[in-house]
Design a protein around this motif. Structure first.
Motif, PDB file in Angstrom:
ATOM      1  N   SER A 138      -0.020   5.093  -2.407  1.00 46.77           N
ATOM      2  CA  SER A 138      -0.643   6.292  -1.814  1.00 46.77           C
ATOM      3  C   SER A 138      -2.153   6.340  -2.037  1.00 46.77           C
ATOM      4  O   SER A 138      -2.662   7.230  -2.702  1.00 46.77           O
ATOM      5  N   PRO A 169      -5.614   7.210  -0.534  1.00 49.21           N
ATOM      6  CA  PRO A 169      -6.098   8.004   0.597  1.00 49.21           C
ATOM      7  C   PRO A 169      -7.010   7.181   1.512  1.00 49.21           C
ATOM      8  O   PRO A 169      -7.492   6.110   1.125  1.00 49.21           O
ATOM      9  N   ARG A 181       0.840  -1.213   0.000  1.00 45.75           N
ATOM     10  CA  ARG A 181       0.000   0.000   0.000  1.00 45.75           C
ATOM     11  C   ARG A 181       0.869   1.255   0.000  1.00 45.75           C
ATOM     12  O   ARG A 181       0.499   2.263  -0.599  1.00 45.75           O
ATOM     13  N   GLY A 182       2.003   1.190   0.689  1.00 46.75           N
ATOM     14  CA  GLY A 182       2.874   2.359   0.782  1.00 46.75           C
ATOM     15  C   GLY A 182       3.306   2.881  -0.580  1.00 46.75           C
ATOM     16  O   GLY A 182       3.550   4.070  -0.750  1.00 46.75           O
TER      17      GLY A 182
END
Lengths: 431, 134
Positions: A131, A133, A127-128
């Motif tokens: 990005s 939200p 996930r990093g």
């Protein structure tokens, strides 16, 4: 001071690449082969890939991942000249082919090898790297992690699942979750076409009526402690979410199947130059990197869709690494690049995402492996203007293999097309 | 995706062949007499797949069963051949009740003749016995 152990060929990683490389190195005459594996068993990622479909090219049958691994593991274990260290993590590697590893019983080990084969595989993008939200609740997993939980550890990560990315592992997990009683609400893919193999779209999604949303992505993750749902949106040609297309899907789990990254921390420490397109080392046709005596194969070199090609590649590397080690015994020191002559560089041109090997010796008859940039109905593949092959229905998800033959070299050299020692591989659409 | 296989009905269906990674796009047409015409395959296996997919769709089932005294709590298993697609969910229910004890060898029959298909479920890996593990 640590005791230093010596070996002919050291192989970092005991997955499909390391296993095939070890056996090939022995067949080519290496007398002392060492396999360093950080897991408690050999086989690598194959052990968690319990679905079938492996080995069709190599063994002409459809095996599961563990079965494919067991075509190699007993041979490796039975060979007294292959030394397998399990639960062993290689911490460092130098260009001089010295390694430090940590073992649960022997502690720190120093190992010096005549040649080294990098076979560390790859990691999942997380996930990093995306990005997305939203909040940071529990319930967001990479598809491969979920695969390990479900297939080996006996944990179900969730009951209502959305999968972001249509890579093969995500598709396989869509089926697996469904079979285990979970509801897979959707697979969401940012590109206009699926990332995984067509057969996996058919047998993992269509068989279970799981919707696939193309040109779409997850634009928000909802939930405080646990995922409660995701918002998905359609995207434009620049992958930007289109306002007004948002849709909320309730779910307790989000799986990410958004790509794999070759794991090259050790390679970089050994000053092995990488190709930004593959994320793996630059190699010649023997799979030797630009650091003399260090070879690479499998997903650490470039991410494969078929393990059959990994075995093939690992055998090339294993054999070459053994030759390198043997030559060192006879001559003392090996100078330069394994006795190689003229090195030509192959660069990807129009329609080609990457090509491997990136370096070839003049006149060498070798298999070139490549991926195209986008799906195309029919293409002509040419190397600096010399036609190599024609292909139909090509997609980025399916690696292509083309033979570079003596006659191609004749044309390249005669017509002076190979000037500057740089060749360009291009895919031109044809009608 | 229910397809009425009754003879006398015309049918046209596109499908992706799943026999190998090539993934040929197949097209099956059935005329009023029930005769199938298949196009798009690059090999005979694809032709056979399309025919089976219309008349009797089948899939190999790969899943896990519980295992005792092993380094892992699960043993991967598969059916030796493809079983009828409509039996997959029921087969999963049956296998959820199965529990074996290590050691197990690749190819060991874990459950014979599942759901009277004449097809066995076999272990797809070795699992050594580990003492001190439930």
């Amino acid at each position: 001071m640590l005791n230093t152990h010596y070996t002919d060929v050291a192989i970092i990683g005991g997955g499909p690449a390391g296993l095939a490389a070890a056996l090939a190195a022995r067949r080519a005459g290496a007398e002392h082969v060492t396999v360093l594996e950080r897991n408690h068993e050999l086989g690598g990622i194959l052990q968690q890939c319990i679905h079938n479909g492996f080995g069709l090219h190599r063994f002409k049958e459809e095996l599961t991942g563990p079965e494919y691994a067991y075509r190699f593991i007993p041979q490796v274990e039975a060979d007294p000249k292959i030394h397998v260290y399990l639960n062993t993590m290689v911490l460092s590697l130098s260009p001089e082919k010295e390694m430090t590893a940590v073992h649960p019983v022997h502690g720190l080990i120093n190992l010096k090898a005549k040649s080294v084969i990098l076979a560390m595989g790859c990691r999942e993008r997380t996930r990093g790297a995306l990005s997305i939200p939203g909040t940071r609740p529990a319930g967001v997993y990479t598809a491969g992690t979920a695969q390990r939980f479900v297939n080996m550890d006996g944990f179900m990560p969730g009951k209502r699942v959305v999968i972001l990315g249509s890579g093969d592992i995500g598709l396989i997990m869509a089926r697996r979750f469904t079979m285990e009683g979970a509801k897979v609400e959707a697979v969401v893919e940012i590109m206009p076409y699926p990332a995984g193999l067509a057969r996996n779209i058919a047998q993992c999604l269509e068989d279970f009526d799981i919707p696939l949303y193309l040109n779409s992505t997850v634009t928000k993750i909802h939930g405080k402690d646990r995922v409660e749902g995701v918002t998905i949106s359609q995207v434009d040609d620049n992958w930007c979410p289109i306002p007004g297309t948002e849709r909320y899907i309730p779910c307790d789990t989000l799986l990410l199947s958004v790509g794999l990254i070759p794991e090259n921390e050790l390679s970089q420490e050994a000053e092995v130059p990488l190709d930004p397109r593959t994320g793996g080392p630059i190699v010649d046709e023997s799979r030797e990197t630009l650091v003399s005596g260090i070879f690479a194969c499998g997903n650490v070199l470039h991410v494969h869709d078929l393990v059959d090609y990994v075995s093939e590649e690992a055998e090339i590397a294993g054999e070459a690494a053994a030759r390198y080690a043997l030559k060192q015994t006879a001559d003392g020191v090996v100078n330069g690049k394994n006795g190689m002559g003229g090195q030509f560089t192959i660069k990807p041109g129009d329609g080609i995402r990457y090509v491997l090997p990136q370096r070839v010796t003049q006149g060498a008859e070798v298999d070139l492996y490549m991926r195209v940039t986008q799906p195309m109905d029919a293409i002509t593949l040419s190397l600096s203007g010399v036609t190599l092959a024609r292909k139909r229905q090509v997609r980025p998800s399916e690696m292509l293999k083309i033979k570079l033959k003596a006659q191609h070299w004749d044309s390249l050299l005669e017509d002076g097309k190979a000037q500057g020692r740089e060749l360009c591989l291009a895919a031109e659409p044809r009608l | 995706m229910a397809i009425d296989t009754q003879v006398g009905e015309e049918l046209k269906r596109k499908m992706t062949c799943i026999v190998c990674p090539t993934g040929c796009q197949l097209e099956v047409q059935r005329d009023g007499d029930g005769k199938l015409s298949i196009t798009g395959f690059q090999c005979r296996r694809g032709e056979a797949y399309a025919e089976n997919e219309i008349l009797n769709p089948r899939r190999v089932l790969t899943t896990t069963v519980k295992i005792r005294n092993a380094s892992l709590p699960l043993l991967p298993v598969r059916t030796t051949e493809a079983i009828p697609k409509e039996l997959l969910a029921e087969a999963m229910q049956v296998l959820a009740q199965v529990e074996v004890t290590a050691p197990v060898k690749t190819g060991d029959v874990i459950l014979a003749n599942i759901l009277d298909t004449g097809i066995d479920v076999i272990a797809s890996r070795d699992m050594k016995r580990v003492e001190g593990v439930a």
